[in-house]
Structures are given as C-alpha cells and as structure tokens.
Write a protein that holds these residues in place. Sequence first.
Motif, PDB file in Angstrom:
ATOM      1  N   MET A 179      61.556   8.868   7.753  1.00  0.00           N
ATOM      2  CA  MET A 179      61.925   9.639   8.928  1.00  0.00           C
ATOM      3  C   MET A 179      60.877  10.723   9.166  1.00  0.00           C
ATOM      4  N   GLU A 180      60.642  11.008  10.417  1.00  0.00           N
ATOM      5  CA  GLU A 180      59.655  12.036  10.757  1.00  0.00           C
ATOM      6  C   GLU A 180      60.140  13.419  10.297  1.00  0.00           C
ATOM      7  N   GLN A 181      59.192  14.304  10.120  1.00  0.00           N
ATOM      8  CA  GLN A 181      59.510  15.645   9.631  1.00  0.00           C
ATOM      9  C   GLN A 181      59.252  16.689  10.714  1.00  0.00           C
ATOM     10  N   PRO A 182      60.112  17.711  10.764  1.00  0.00           N
ATOM     11  CA  PRO A 182      59.888  18.789  11.727  1.00  0.00           C
ATOM     12  C   PRO A 182      58.577  19.514  11.438  1.00  0.00           C
ATOM     13  N   ASN A 183      58.044  20.141  12.461  1.00  0.00           N
ATOM     14  CA  ASN A 183      56.808  20.906  12.287  1.00  0.00           C
ATOM     15  C   ASN A 183      56.776  22.035  13.310  1.00  0.00           C
ATOM     16  N   LEU A 184      55.810  22.896  13.142  1.00  0.00           N
ATOM     17  CA  LEU A 184      55.658  24.044  14.040  1.00  0.00           C
ATOM     18  C   LEU A 184      54.489  23.873  15.000  1.00  0.00           C
ATOM     19  N   ASN A 185      53.999  22.669  15.160  1.00  0.00           N
ATOM     20  CA  ASN A 185      52.830  22.436  16.004  1.00  0.00           C
ATOM     21  C   ASN A 185      53.026  22.974  17.424  1.00  0.00           C
ATOM     22  N   TYR A 186      54.162  22.677  18.019  1.00  0.00           N
ATOM     23  CA  TYR A 186      54.410  23.123  19.398  1.00  0.00           C
ATOM     24  C   TYR A 186      54.513  24.646  19.457  1.00  0.00           C
ATOM     25  N   ILE A 187      55.208  25.230  18.513  1.00  0.00           N
ATOM     26  CA  ILE A 187      55.335  26.691  18.464  1.00  0.00           C
ATOM     27  C   ILE A 187      53.965  27.329  18.250  1.00  0.00           C
ATOM     28  N   ILE A 242      65.048  19.847  19.144  1.00  0.00           N
ATOM     29  CA  ILE A 242      64.412  18.676  18.535  1.00  0.00           C
ATOM     30  C   ILE A 242      62.976  18.559  19.032  1.00  0.00           C
ATOM     31  N   SER A 243      62.802  18.734  20.310  1.00  0.00           N
ATOM     32  CA  SER A 243      61.476  18.659  20.920  1.00  0.00           C
ATOM     33  C   SER A 243      60.568  19.782  20.419  1.00  0.00           C
ATOM     34  N   ILE A 244      61.096  20.985  20.378  1.00  0.00           N
ATOM     35  CA  ILE A 244      60.311  22.142  19.925  1.00  0.00           C
ATOM     36  C   ILE A 244      59.820  21.944  18.496  1.00  0.00           C
ATOM     37  N   LEU A 245      60.627  21.262  17.682  1.00  0.00           N
ATOM     38  CA  LEU A 245      60.252  21.033  16.287  1.00  0.00           C
ATOM     39  C   LEU A 245      59.424  19.764  16.105  1.00  0.00           C
ATOM     40  N   GLY A 246      58.939  19.212  17.196  1.00  0.00           N
ATOM     41  CA  GLY A 246      57.986  18.101  17.138  1.00  0.00           C
ATOM     42  C   GLY A 246      58.568  16.776  16.693  1.00  0.00           C
ATOM     43  N   LEU A 247      59.851  16.585  16.867  1.00  0.00           N
ATOM     44  CA  LEU A 247      60.511  15.355  16.428  1.00  0.00           C
ATOM     45  C   LEU A 247      60.617  14.377  17.600  1.00  0.00           C
ATOM     46  N   GLU A 248      59.510  13.723  17.898  1.00  0.00           N
ATOM     47  CA  GLU A 248      59.438  12.866  19.082  1.00  0.00           C
ATOM     48  C   GLU A 248      60.379  11.672  19.010  1.00  0.00           C
ATOM     49  N   LYS A 249      60.365  10.945  17.898  1.00  0.00           N
ATOM     50  CA  LYS A 249      61.250   9.782  17.762  1.00  0.00           C
ATOM     51  C   LYS A 249      62.712  10.217  17.743  1.00  0.00           C
ATOM     52  N   SER A 250      62.977  11.323  17.090  1.00  0.00           N
ATOM     53  CA  SER A 250      64.344  11.845  17.019  1.00  0.00           C
ATOM     54  C   SER A 250      64.848  12.250  18.397  1.00  0.00           C
ATOM     55  N   TYR A 251      63.954  12.723  19.236  1.00  0.00           N
ATOM     56  CA  TYR A 251      64.334  13.090  20.599  1.00  0.00           C
ATOM     57  C   TYR A 251      64.912  11.875  21.329  1.00  0.00           C
ATOM     58  N   TYR A 252      64.277  10.720  21.161  1.00  0.00           N
ATOM     59  CA  TYR A 252      64.749   9.517  21.840  1.00  0.00           C
ATOM     60  C   TYR A 252      66.081   9.038  21.260  1.00  0.00           C
ATOM     61  N   ILE A 253      66.269   9.223  19.971  1.00  0.00           N
ATOM     62  CA  ILE A 253      67.562   8.903  19.358  1.00  0.00           C
ATOM     63  C   ILE A 253      68.645   9.807  19.949  1.00  0.00           C
ATOM     64  N   ALA A 254      68.346  11.107  20.051  1.00  0.00           N
ATOM     65  CA  ALA A 254      69.302  12.061  20.606  1.00  0.00           C
ATOM     66  C   ALA A 254      69.614  11.731  22.061  1.00  0.00           C
ATOM     67  N   GLU A 255      68.607  11.320  22.795  1.00  0.00           N
ATOM     68  CA  GLU A 255      68.797  10.955  24.200  1.00  0.00           C
ATOM     69  C   GLU A 255      69.762   9.771  24.319  1.00  0.00           C
ATOM     70  N   GLU A 256      69.556   8.765  23.488  1.00  0.00           N
ATOM     71  CA  GLU A 256      70.428   7.590  23.496  1.00  0.00           C
ATOM     72  C   GLU A 256      71.833   7.960  23.010  1.00  0.00           C
ATOM     73  N   TYR A 257      71.907   8.810  22.000  1.00  0.00           N
ATOM     74  CA  TYR A 257      73.202   9.257  21.481  1.00  0.00           C
ATOM     75  C   TYR A 257      73.976  10.037  22.552  1.00  0.00           C
ATOM     76  N   GLU A 258      73.275  10.870  23.288  1.00  0.00           N
ATOM     77  CA  GLU A 258      73.911  11.614  24.385  1.00  0.00           C
ATOM     78  C   GLU A 258      74.527  10.641  25.398  1.00  0.00           C
ATOM     79  N   ARG A 259      73.780   9.611  25.743  1.00  0.00           N
ATOM     80  CA  ARG A 259      74.299   8.594  26.683  1.00  0.00           C
ATOM     81  C   ARG A 259      75.518   7.884  26.080  1.00  0.00           C
ATOM     82  N   ASN A 260      75.448   7.567  24.795  1.00  0.00           N
ATOM     83  CA  ASN A 260      76.564   6.899  24.128  1.00  0.00           C
ATOM     84  C   ASN A 260      77.831   7.752  24.195  1.00  0.00           C
ATOM     85  N   LEU A 261      77.689   9.042  23.899  1.00  0.00           N
ATOM     86  CA  LEU A 261      78.849   9.930  23.929  1.00  0.00           C
ATOM     87  C   LEU A 261      79.471   9.966  25.318  1.00  0.00           C
TER      88      LEU A 261
END
Length: 105
Positions: free
Chosen positions: A1-9, A61-80
């Motif tokens: 799994m991808e790891q958070p980072n501070l690159n964007y910050i 999620i986006s701020i912490l650089g989790l690109e793949k996780s963002y898409y999972i969250a997007e799909e999860y939001e739609r599922n809910l």
Amino acid sequence: MEQPNLNYINELSGDNFEFKNKLIGILKKELPIEIAIYAEQFKNTNLILASQSVHKLKHKISILGLEKSYYIAEEYERNLKKNTTNLEPDFENILKIMQEFVNHL
C-alpha cells in the motif's frame, strides 16, 4: 500500500516553515475529528452522512499524497450513496495509515 508523504505540503509551503507547520497543525487537529465523525455515522448506518464525511476526508487523502487511495475513497463514497459498504475495509485501512502518519509528525 502507498504511504502518506508531505510532498504536497512541502510544495505549497516552499521555504516558509511557519506556513508548513500551520498546515501540519491543521491536519493534526482536523483529521482525528473527521475520522471520528465518519466512524460515528458509519456505526449508526447513516450511509449518506458517512459518504459526505468520506468526501471531506478525500481532501486530506490528497494532501497526504495518497493518489491511489483517493480513487478508492472516491469509489467508496459512491458506494455509500448507493447504500452499499463495499470497500469499507480498504477505506478503514487508509484512515489508519493516515492517522498513524499524522500522529508521528
């Protein structure tokens, strides 16, 4: 799994350490609150409100650089919104990773 980072910050703040610390402070303050609100809504099976919380958390999620996780969250939001909890374990794992990362900043 991808790891958070501070690159964007780091990119946003450049050499302004005061601004960087302020952004990190906001993350440290808001993330646990937003996670708790989501958890309560999910526990109460209010999936529409939970989807709104997921929407807010996507920004963190986006701020912490989790690109793949963002898409999972997007799909999860739609599922809910469709009254299904598919991807809930994946989303919970993302939240755990984010919280652990922020706690160590």
